[in-house]
Scaffold this motif. Structure first.
Motif, short mmCIF file in Angstrom:
data_model
loop_
_atom_site.label_atom_id
_atom_site.label_comp_id
_atom_site.label_asym_id
_atom_site.label_seq_id
_atom_site.Cartn_x
_atom_site.Cartn_y
_atom_site.Cartn_z
N LYS A 6 0.83 -1.19 0.00
CA LYS A 6 0.00 0.00 0.00
C LYS A 6 0.87 1.26 0.00
O LYS A 6 0.68 2.19 -0.77
CB LYS A 6 -0.90 -0.02 1.24
N GLN A 10 1.25 4.33 -2.60
CA GLN A 10 1.04 5.72 -2.19
C GLN A 10 2.24 6.60 -2.56
O GLN A 10 2.09 7.71 -3.07
CB GLN A 10 0.79 5.79 -0.68
N ILE B 346 -7.12 4.95 -2.11
CA ILE B 346 -6.29 3.89 -1.54
C ILE B 346 -6.65 3.68 -0.07
O ILE B 346 -6.80 2.56 0.41
CB ILE B 346 -4.78 4.22 -1.69
N PHE B 347 -6.82 4.83 0.62
CA PHE B 347 -7.20 4.77 2.03
C PHE B 347 -8.52 4.03 2.22
O PHE B 347 -8.66 3.14 3.07
CB PHE B 347 -7.29 6.20 2.58
N GLU B 350 -8.17 0.31 1.58
CA GLU B 350 -7.50 -0.41 2.65
C GLU B 350 -8.43 -0.69 3.85
O GLU B 350 -8.19 -1.61 4.60
CB GLU B 350 -6.26 0.36 3.11
N ARG B 358 -11.91 -4.39 -1.60
CA ARG B 358 -10.57 -3.82 -1.61
C ARG B 358 -9.96 -3.89 -3.01
O ARG B 358 -9.40 -2.92 -3.51
CB ARG B 358 -9.68 -4.56 -0.60
#
Lengths: 604, 424
Positions: A6, A10, B346-347, B350, B358
């Motif tokens: 992740k 990012q 993305i947050f 997750e 997801r």
């Protein structure tokens, strides 16, 4: 188990954003080239050519004006999908011509594919109408409007001069850097002399345009635009009707007519024969026409009133008389026998006084006068004595404006020649010379040379009884303007003005009873004149010369006429001079037979 | 009633606000791009792209409402069915579609057209997510990997057949989703490395230097690394492969790529070589953006975009208008919005409890990221010209609706995340 990935994703996202911002910062803020390129992309710098000043005659009749003309310019980098066949068809040129045009354009020193460059010059109105609607088919090509000269008549071509594209030498010599390649500049005549007044100031407009080159209004509301300033108009002293009449009379003849207003020095007419149609030296066919006119054996571009140098002939006798009176070597009552042993004479007279000698153009009289003038026994050495006399003589003669350019407001004025002692030293290779060697100047032959405008000025000086204004064409620069300062100054001769009455009387006598009587005399106006017959190399005939002014009191017009190869001054020249006076003072001639005589006689 | 209030309360409002900001700015910039001051136009004018975009935006809100109302299980349940349908549509488009700009990629409904390929992205994302979310899925299984690549490969191939290379390339972005879900990074690294080598080959005039550099690196690795035979062999084979790639670039460029594609790559490397020809787009785009300066020329004051110097300025090159009229500050704002949205997606992804949600979230992030990176990259000359839109900014109904559905389906799933079964 893959949680850490992740963070990698990012980081990639943020990294890409930062890379973009850095790149953007470099092209937007650090690099100014793009802003410049954007300007040249979207902003078209368009030159606005000013209107050249107009030229009027003394009665505010328009002589020279402007007519629109269209050039085709090209910005090479903007050319897209160029269809040369279609281009040739629309512009009516061959593909060879098109190729040459591109080649010529690219060969020019200041050529740049990013700047508007002249491609085809001077489309006529008709061509323009045809081409205008189809310009959008040729991206990169633009119409540039400006004006060309147009003339209300065919008159005055040589005095007006012509305007054409500035040439390389002129461009190189232009220290003021006012001119650019492709600009027009006065090349001769008034157009050249008054170039600074006539040309005006160029304007520049910044226009926005889109990708097709279509204009989208002015840039920044025209904040950076400069308006073109039209040139100043010129009011000339020319009487265009008189000018046309003079050219009509000179048709088929070589020579010149100069008419002045004695009280001001304004030129009323300035005829040079043969002449040409000034319209020929404008527009598209300028180059071809110029070559044609320039190679004409009769030299139509040779402005005779200013540039032709002739011997003055008998007219000079008046100047000799004035000089002799001033030097006290004769009085008006001095009689001299017409002894034809050294120098020949004509007509029946034997022992005239000064007035009579002028009226009959007595050669021995003036031979004698000059001898008294040059040999005044100041020195016992006859050679030295002649030198002293000639110096004095030269001083007086040149005070009439002979021997150097008068300073008229046209380029290329010739000076003529009045000999000085130094001149004869050179001519005789420093061998001694005295009066007997140089006496032919006494009767206006020999080494003397004058220019027609000087002869007209001479007539005006006598009309004014001793002074002149430098002859000039333009009496006002701008609508309420003045002539150039030097044209408002009086120039006095070295001769006492009281002596001129003798000359005036004698010239009146010439017309009333002397050599010029028959054709120069007018019924209601007292004309004062003097004939001259200038020797010409055989088999050519003599030049026919006449100067005159009228009326005797308060003269309004002074004229000099030279007709080359036309015999006695009493014939062609006297007739033309009197017709000009009549035309100017009365509006038309009362003697159609004289007019017919001038027009139809071959003067052989 | 109560249930809907719940939904509104549970929607991720940060993402919604980012969405509204981007769509709104996009609409203003489309007006600026088509604005012609000689004609008295308003932003509402339906004959302009900006007026039509407003209709598309209004329709988007209807779509959003529908997504919010429809049961969240709907997408997972019917993902394969939709996938089947979209494949059939993509097969049919070349035959029944109408031609726009040389491509038969549009389906016409009266005067309106939609691009099935835009919706294929959404549906493929659902299908990929469903497969990843299925019971017993393991990423390290070769069979599963092959199925995943088939799922993205099928629509990609069909879109390539429509000659819409740009949209087809978008499907490669799913590799990021696979990576997040456990796919070995090897393939990614090799792919990126190959791309770098590819570009280097174009930039370095003589390929001998590249081969030499590879040889030096190889020797260095062998000298300083573990000197086991297996290791040395692997390195040598790798080096040979890279040299092979270099040699093949020339072949690919001249023989595989179509002339217009070759030109786009050439333009990237040297746009000044032919600024009026193949470099036109890039040159004009860079001029427009570069002339914006720090603060820009002001709204509706951009000369380059207003006067059509930049091609396709309301669609693929919409970023030029932003760069020209709002300068670096405006570019910063737009890029900031995208980075914020991507990080937010993305947050959100997750915090999902189901693997389907997801994976779907990462699909959304990957697709947005690809569009964002490639689109802005090409307008500023960092990437070859590939005709794909900038999400929410570019003019066009299909793309706006596609991106809207992508985002709001995720937000809908997110709103119900507590109801999801945990299947990680």
């Amino acid at each position: 188990m893959n949680e850490s990935r992740k963070e990698i994703l990012q980081i990639v996202v943020v990294l890409v954003g930062i890379i973009f911002l850095i790149k953007l910062f470099s092209i937007q803020v650090l690099d100014s080239r793009y802003a410049e390129m954007a300007d040249s992309n979207a902003i078209l710098r368009q030159v606005e050519y000013p209107f050249r000043g107009l030229i009027y005659d003394r009665n505010h009749k328009l002589i020279v004006y402007n007519t629109p003309e269209y050039d085709i310019e090209v910005i090479v980098k903007d050319i897209k999908k160029f269809d040369s066949l279609k281009f040739c068809e629309v512009f009516e040129i061959s593909s060879d011509q098109l190729r040459t045009k591109f080649k010529e354009m690219k060969a020019r020193k200041e050529y740049s594919p990013f700047k508007p460059t002249l491609f085809i010059d001077q489309l006529s109105n008709m061509d323009f109408a045809r081409v205008q609607d189809r310009m959008d088919e040729f991206p990169g090509f633009y119409i540039q409007a400006r004006t060309t000269r147009a003339y209300s008549s065919t008159a005055l071509a040589n005095a007006l001069g012509y305007v054409s594209e500035i040439n390389k030498t002129q461009l190189a010599n232009d220290k003021s850097r006012i001119y650019k390649q492709g600009d027009y500049i006065g090349q001769s005549g008034i157009e050249a002399f008054y170039e600074a007044q006539l040309r005006g100031k160029r304007g520049i407009r910044f226009k926005l345009r889109d990708v097709k080159g279509i204009e989208k209004g002015s840039f920044n509301e025209g904040k950076y635009d400069t308006l073109s300033v039209p040139g100043q108009n010129l009011i000339t002293g020319i009487d265009i009707d008189l000018q046309l009449y003079g050219e009509y009379l000179m048709k088929g003849k070589s020579g010149s007519i100069v008419a002045l207003e004695p009280a001001t020095g304004e030129i009323l007419s300035l005829v040079s024969g043969p002449s040409y149609d000034p319209t020929l030296l404008t527009g598209k066919n300028y180059s071809a026409n110029f070559r044609l006119i320039n190679s004409d054996t009769l030299k139509p571009l040779f402005n005779r009133p200013l540039m032709a140098q002739y011997r003055p002939g008998s007219i000079f006798k008046i100047a000799q008389a004035m000089t002799a009176l001033q030097e006290n070597v004769i009085t008006p009552e001095t009689r001299i026998r017409c002894d034809r042993s050294i120098i020949n004479c004509h007509g029946a007279h034997s022992n005239e006084d000064l007035r009579g000698a002028i009226a009959n153009s007595c050669n021995p009289y003036f031979y004698n006068v000059l001898r008294r003038m040059l040999n005044q026994d100041v020195s016992h050495d006859p050679y030295e004595d002649t030198r002293i006399g000639l110096s004095e003589w030269n001083k007086h003669i040149t005070s009439f404006g002979f021997g150097s350019p008068l300073g008229i407001d046209l380029p290329s004025e010739k000076s003529g020649l009045i000999p000085t002692p130094a001149y004869y030293d050179r001519a005789y290779h420093n061998r001694p010379w005295k009066f007997s060697n140089i006496y032919s100047i006494a009767i206006g032959e020999g080494e003397n040379l004058v220019v027609p405008i000087q002869m007209a000025n001479f007539a005006a000086t006598i009309a004014n009884r001793g002074y002149y204004f430098i002859p000039h064409l333009v009496k006002a620069v701008g609508e309420d303007g003045n002539p150039l300062p030097k044209y408002t100054e009086r120039h006095y001769t070295s001769i006492n003005s009281s002596h001129f009455e003798v000359a005036v009387d004698a010239m009146q006598k010439v017309v009333e009873a002397g050599t010029g009587q028959y054709r120069a005399r007018l019924a209601d106006i007292i004309v004062c004149g003097k004939t001259g017959t200038v020797e010409n190399a055989p088999p050519m005939h003599d030049h026919s010369v006449f100067i005159a002014f009228a009326p005797k009191d308060n003269p309004k017009i002074a004229v000099s006429v030279y007709v080359e190869d036309a015999g006695q001054g009493a014939r062609a020249a006297a007739s033309i001079a009197s017709l000009m006076i009549e035309k100017y003072l009365l509006g038309q001639t009362k003697r159609p037979y004289i007019e017919q005589y001038v027009l139809n006689n071959k003067f052989e | 009633m109560r249930r809907e209030e719940d939904i509104a309360g549970k929607l991720d409002w940060v993402a919604v606000l980012l969405y509204i900001a981007m769509v709104g700015l996009g609409w203003l910039n489309i007006f600026a791009a088509v604005y012609d001051e000689s004609v008295n136009q308003t932003i509402w004018d339906l004959s302009l792209n900006s007026g039509r975009q407003l209709i598309f935006i209004a329709a988007s809100f209807v779509i959003i409402l529908a997504i919010v109302v429809i049961d969240m299980r709907f997408y997972e349940t019917f993902a394969y069915l939709f996938f089947g349908i979209i494949l059939i549509v993509l097969i049919l488009v070349p035959f029944i579609g109408k031609e726009v700009g040389g491509n038969k990629a549009w389906l016409g409904f009266g005067s309106f057209g939609v691009q099935p390929s835009e919706f294929a992205k959404v549906i493929t994302a659902m299908a990929v997510a469903k497969f990843i979310g299925s019971v017993g899925f393991r990423m390290d299984n070769i069979r599963n990997q092959l199925i995943l690549f088939s799922i993205i490969g099928a629509p990609m191939l069909l879109i390539l057949l429509q000659k819409d290379t740009g949209t087809a390339l978008v499907f490669t972005s799913f590799v990021l989703v696979f990576y997040r879900e456990g796919f070995p990074p090897f393939l990614l690294v090799v792919g990126i490395f190959a791309a770098i080598i590819f570009v280097l080959t174009l930039l370095v005039p003589n390929q001998i230097y590249l081969h030499a550099a590879i040889a030096i690196v190889l020797v260095a690795l062998i000298v300083f690394g573990k000197k086991k035979l297996r290791q040395v062999m692997l390195l040598a084979i790798g080096a040979l492969l890279i040299s092979g790639v270099i040699e093949s670039v020339d072949y690919v460029i001249t023989d595989v790529l179509k002339p217009h594609q070759q030109n786009r790559i050439k333009a990237l490397i040297n746009p000044d070589a032919d600024p009026l020809g193949f470099g036109w787009n890039v040159t004009q785009s860079k001029i427009a953006i570069g002339s914006g300066g720090f603060t820009g020329k002001g709204f509706l004051e951009g000369t380059q975009t207003k006067f059509d110097f930049v091609p396709e300025q309301s669609t693929d090159f919409i970023f030029c208008t932003i760069g020209e009229e709002h300068g670096w500050i405006g570019s910063f704002l737009v890029i900031g919005l995208f980075v914020a949205l991507l990080l937010r997606v993305i947050f959100i992804s997750e915090r999902q409890k189901s693997r389907f949600a997801r994976a779907y979230g990462y699909s959304v992030a990957s697709i947005f990221f690809f569009h964002f990176a490639v689109n802005i990259g090409m307008t500023i000359g960092l990437f070859p010209v590939i005709g794909i839109p900038l999400p929410f900014f570019s003019y066009g109904g299909s793309s706006l609706w596609g991106f809207t559905i992508l985002l709001f389906v995720l937000l809908k799933l997110d709103a119900h995340r507590s109801q999801m079964l945990q299947r990680v």
